[in-house]
Design an enzyme around this catalytic site. Structure first.
Site, PDB file in Angstrom:
ATOM      1  N   CYS A 151     -15.171  12.893   5.687  1.00  0.00           N
ATOM      2  CA  CYS A 151     -16.265  11.964   6.010  1.00  0.00           C
ATOM      3  C   CYS A 151     -16.329  11.720   7.518  1.00  0.00           C
ATOM      4  CB  CYS A 151     -16.039  10.643   5.293  1.00  0.00           C
ATOM      5  SG  CYS A 151     -15.836  10.823   3.516  1.00  0.00           S
ATOM      6  N   CYS A 193      -6.666  14.947   1.402  1.00  0.00           N
ATOM      7  CA  CYS A 193      -7.991  14.453   0.998  1.00  0.00           C
ATOM      8  C   CYS A 193      -8.894  15.627   0.706  1.00  0.00           C
ATOM      9  CB  CYS A 193      -8.605  13.567   2.077  1.00  0.00           C
ATOM     10  SG  CYS A 193     -10.095  12.730   1.469  1.00  0.00           S
ATOM     11  N   HIS A 253      -8.935  -6.771   7.256  1.00  0.00           N
ATOM     12  CA  HIS A 253      -7.654  -6.432   7.896  1.00  0.00           C
ATOM     13  C   HIS A 253      -7.880  -5.993   9.340  1.00  0.00           C
ATOM     14  CE1 HIS A 253      -9.393  -2.952   5.968  1.00  0.00           C
ATOM     15  NE2 HIS A 253      -8.654  -2.135   6.689  1.00  0.00           N
ATOM     16  N   PHE A 288       0.842  -1.202   0.000  1.00  0.00           N
ATOM     17  CA  PHE A 288       0.000   0.000   0.000  1.00  0.00           C
ATOM     18  C   PHE A 288       0.877   1.251   0.000  1.00  0.00           C
ATOM     19  CE2 PHE A 288      -2.652  -3.339   1.566  1.00  0.00           C
ATOM     20  CZ  PHE A 288      -3.918  -3.051   1.075  1.00  0.00           C
ATOM     21  N   CYS A 325     -14.447   8.629   8.807  1.00  0.00           N
ATOM     22  CA  CYS A 325     -13.059   8.474   8.357  1.00  0.00           C
ATOM     23  C   CYS A 325     -12.186   7.881   9.470  1.00  0.00           C
ATOM     24  CB  CYS A 325     -12.486   9.815   7.916  1.00  0.00           C
ATOM     25  SG  CYS A 325     -10.822   9.627   7.243  1.00  0.00           S
ATOM     26  N   ASP A 326     -11.432   6.838   9.111  1.00  0.00           N
ATOM     27  CA  ASP A 326     -10.530   6.208  10.075  1.00  0.00           C
ATOM     28  C   ASP A 326      -9.087   6.285   9.590  1.00  0.00           C
ATOM     29  OD1 ASP A 326     -10.620   4.493   7.947  1.00  0.00           O
ATOM     30  OD2 ASP A 326     -11.228   2.732   9.066  1.00  0.00           O
ATOM     31  N   THR A 327      -8.824   7.208   8.680  1.00  0.00           N
ATOM     32  CA  THR A 327      -7.513   7.261   8.031  1.00  0.00           C
ATOM     33  C   THR A 327      -6.790   8.559   8.367  1.00  0.00           C
ATOM     34  OG1 THR A 327      -8.442   6.018   6.190  1.00  0.00           O
ATOM     35  CG2 THR A 327      -6.335   7.102   5.810  1.00  0.00           C
ATOM     36  N   GLU A 362      -7.544   3.234  -5.105  1.00  0.00           N
ATOM     37  CA  GLU A 362      -8.775   3.399  -4.331  1.00  0.00           C
ATOM     38  C   GLU A 362      -9.075   4.889  -4.289  1.00  0.00           C
ATOM     39  OE1 GLU A 362      -8.466  -0.365  -1.253  1.00  0.00           O
ATOM     40  OE2 GLU A 362      -7.546   1.520  -0.638  1.00  0.00           O
TER      41      GLU A 362
HETATM   42  S1  SF4 Z   1     -13.015   8.355   4.373  1.00  0.00           S
HETATM   43 FE1  SF4 Z   1     -11.384   9.789   5.028  1.00  0.00          FE
HETATM   44  S2  SF4 Z   1      -9.725   9.464   3.531  1.00  0.00           S
HETATM   45 FE2  SF4 Z   1     -11.600   8.574   2.632  1.00  0.00          FE
HETATM   46  S3  SF4 Z   1     -12.524  10.208   1.376  1.00  0.00           S
HETATM   47 FE3  SF4 Z   1     -13.466  10.359   3.425  1.00  0.00          FE
HETATM   48  S4  SF4 Z   1     -12.214  11.840   4.569  1.00  0.00           S
HETATM   49 FE4  SF4 Z   1     -11.017  11.173   2.770  1.00  0.00          FE
END
Ligand code: SF4
Length: 221
Positions: free
Chosen positions: A63, A59, A215, A53, A66-68, A122
């Protein structure tokens, strides 16, 4: 050339600040990254396949689920990325984010293909990059998409994947213009979402499939 990577306060990514920092790195000729790591693809049609990855920073959305962490942590050249990716000995590379299509990664895609890798991306589907040569295109329309999926993706995506919280998300997936397989992925933070997804898959077996974040179940990256 070294870039003075920003020092962040707090844990919650601010999309505007993260993207601004990512653009600053991009302008230096480096690619703004969060991380490169080797794991299994946990979601969608490639689930279970070993994958390297490459997570891009920045971004365009914010969202609620969002977990990133999409803040800039590294700034690498194409050559440096390929050297690191090649060190894992795996053929598949997934460009993810954040939102990887904020940047024109065609030179990186070309270089990775020339080095013999297969490429998955993605994306939230809101930024057209049809010139990239990709082997697997995963579009994950988000709650804040506002209907702005670029038409290119309806004919070129390999799969669409909707994160589901409630009936409105199921309806969004039902109304998708994408003609292929649609994955319904329950929001891991919402226990009520999984039964909704299962019922929808059973009601529309040709159209929907269930995607779990395997995962996370396996507690791997
Ligand atoms: S989930 Fe997080 S990383 Fe994905 S598009 Fe939404 S804000 Fe961006």
């Amino acid at each position: 050339m070294s870039f003075p990577l920003p020092t962040y306060q707090g844990q919650t990514p601010d999309p505007h600040a993260a993207t601004k920092d990512a653009v600053t790195v991009w302008k230096t000729g480096k690619i703004p990254l969060v991380e490169i790591f080797y794991s299994l693809q946990g979601e969608g049609g490639r689930v279970g396949q070993a994958t390297v990855f490459v997570r891009l920073a920045g971004c365009s959305l914010a969202c609620s689920f969002c977990d990133t962490d999409f803040r800039v942590k590294r700034a690498l050249s194409i050559e440096e990325i390929i050297t690191e990716v090649a060190s894992f000995g795996c053929q598949w590379v997934c460009l993810t984010g954040g939102e990887p299509t904020l940047f024109d990664l065609q030179p990186l895609c070309d270089a990775l293909h020339a080095a013999g890798f297969f490429l998955q991306v993605e994306t939230n589907g809101m930024h057209p990059r049809p010139e990239w040569r990709l082997d697997h295109v995963t579009v994950s329309p988000k709650e804040t998409e506002g209907g702005h999926i670029k038409p290119w993706y309806f004919s070129h995506a390999t799969e669409f994947k909707y994160v589901v919280d409630d009936d409105a998300d199921i309806l969004r997936a039902k109304n998708s213009l994408f003609p292929g397989i649609i994955y319904l992925q329950p929001n891991a933070l919402n226990p009520a979402a999984t039964p909704l997804c299962i019922a929808a898959v059973q009601a529309h077996p040709q159209r929907f499939r269930l995607s779990l974040q395997t995962h996370k179940l396996l507690e791997i990256p």
